[in-house]
Design a protein around this motif. Structure first.
Motif: not given
Ligand SMILES: Nc1ncnc2c1ncn2[C@@H]1O[C@H](COP(=O)(O)OP(=O)(O)OP(=O)(O)O)[C@@H](O)[C@H]1O
Ligand SMILES: [Mg+2]
Length: 381
Positions: A11-14, A30-39, A52-54, A58-64, A322-324
């Motif tokens: 799922f996303r980056n996990y 977590g720092k920016n772009a770590q995957g907090k919103t993804n959870l 929430l955003r896709a 299929s955007d939810l599937i980890k790339w590859g 989320d970050d609110v």
């Molecule tokens: N389908 C996907 N496959 C792999 N990685 C993805 C996918 N969709 C998003 N990502 C990656 O997941 C990472 C984390 O995204 P997320 O929005 O959860 O970060 P965040 O911790 O909430 O960051 P911020 O603090 O900036 O809000 C992004 O760097 C993005 O490139």
């Protein structure tokens, strides 16, 4: 209700994570772009079958990868429910409740209620009508899961009608009997959607107005449903219209707009073109309110959603923030944290713990996300 565990695969980056939640106050750091919103997105998906955003599952599937899986254990009225979604395009996504396949989305989403409050929501008033319809439709589905199926049905009819209109190529002489059939179906499903939206907004407005007054001190909030079918309806007044009235108007308006729809080759009126607007002291908040005033409206709406779910389904929804908090001033932050209460499980994301009072941090379970891994972090205690 309470989420006890969350398991994600691709799922996303996990790649593969498994989280156990033991508290009703959870902080994801977590720092920016770590995957907090993804959870949060994964939890939200289980409650709404919508991202929430896709725009696309299929955007939810980890790339590859070619599939993803979201699984959670929920506790609801002392009963354990296991929810599982498997997204594996082009197959239809698989929904399971306690291991049993579910074909109807309503049978799935009725198990988990979530109110999600993100930085994007703070822009709800300034956003597009589509943003506000999405908010409204998702909020209704949390209370009335069957609404989602009706909405899907409406959208299917609308797509078929649009395809038909495109095929007509603006020809006003063509036989339009099939268009009349689509319009009849659109009016029946659409008037039902509008009726449910009005009923929901009517009840939400009552609670939101009270909350709004408490936060803003003196201002009054009014909520309007701006309909392409029955005009602008103020929900602060007596409950407006019955479903028959809406249906009759729907049919009549579609008849009136028939030629224009053929010429423009699209459905120009209906539930899919309606909007919601908010007035502060009788002035349109979108045009005149300050950013802070607009945020107060959204905060009041979110708290009203939580309370309405509690009243309607007799259990506390899970709140996702989320970050609110960082975006709200002290007064509004405190108002939000105080209003949540003890029985509402709250999952908050933040870059750090600095903005939280020590008192709040004493009772929370903290997870830290780094390099696509989640570490349960006790160091903050
Ligand atoms: N389908 C996907 N496959 C792999 N990685 C993805 C996918 N969709 C998003 N990502 C990656 O997941 C990472 C984390 O995204 P997320 O929005 O959860 O970060 P965040 O911790 O909430 O960051 P911020 O603090 O900036 O809000 C992004 O760097 C993005 O490139
Ligand atoms: Mg984020």
């Amino acid at each position: 209700m309470f989420i006890k565990s969350l398991k994600l695969k691709n799922f996303r980056n996990y790649t593969d994570i498994n989280l156990d939640f033991n508290s009703d106050k959870i902080l994801i750091i977590g720092k920016n772009a770590q995957g907090k919103t993804n959870l949060l997105e994964a939890v939200y998906y289980l409650s709404a079958l919508d991202s929430l955003r896709a725009n696309n599952d299929s955007d939810l599937i980890k790339w590859g990868e070619n599939y993803c899986n979201i699984k959670a254990d929920i506790q609801k009225f002392d009963i354990n429910v296991e929810l599982e979604v498997n997204i594996n395009p082009p197959e239809r996504k698989k929904l399971k409740v306690n291991g049993l396949n579910k074909n109807k989305s309503s049978e799935f989403i009725s198990n988990l209620s979530v109110v999600c409050f993100t930085v994007n929501d703070l822009l709800l008033l300034r956003g597009t009508p589509e943003d506000r319809r999405k908010w409204l439709d998702n909020a209704i589905s949390q209370i009335f899961p069957a609404y989602l199926e009706r909405l899907t049905k409406y959208n299917k009819i609308k797509t078929q009608k649009n395809n038909y209109l495109k095929n007509l190529k603006g020809n006003l002489q063509a036989d339009t009997s099939l268009l009349d059939i689509w319009n009849e179906q659109l009016a029946i499903t659409g008037s039902n959607l509008i009726f449910i939206r009005l009923s929901f907004l009517y009840e939400l407005q009552k609670i939101a107005s009270e909350k709004h007054k408490l936060i803003s001190d003196t201002e009054t909030l009014s909520v309007f449903y701006n309909s392409t079918i029955i005009g602008d309806i103020c929900l602060n007044e007596k409950f407006p219209y019955g479903s028959e009235y809406i249906l009759e108007n729907f049919k009549q308006k579609l008849e009136e707009k028939k030629q224009e729809e053929i010429i423009r080759a699209q459905s120009i009126i209906g539930a899919h073109r309606d909007d919601v607007s908010f007035l502060i002291n009788k002035k349109d908040a979108k045009k005149f309110a300050s950013q802070g005033q607009q945020r107060t409206v959204v905060l009041a709406l979110k708290l009203a959603e939580l309370q309405l779910i509690k009243e309607k389904i007799n259990t506390n929804a899970i709140l996702l923030l989320d970050d609110v908090l960082a975006e709200l001033d002290d007064l509004r932050q405190n108002f939000l944290l105080d209003a949540i209460g003890n029985n509402t499980q709250t999952i908050i994301t933040s870059v750090d713990t600095l903005q939280f009072k020590e008192e709040y941090l004493k009772n929370v379970e903290i997870f830290e996300i780094k390099d696509n891994e989640v570490i349960k972090n006790k160091a903050f205690f």
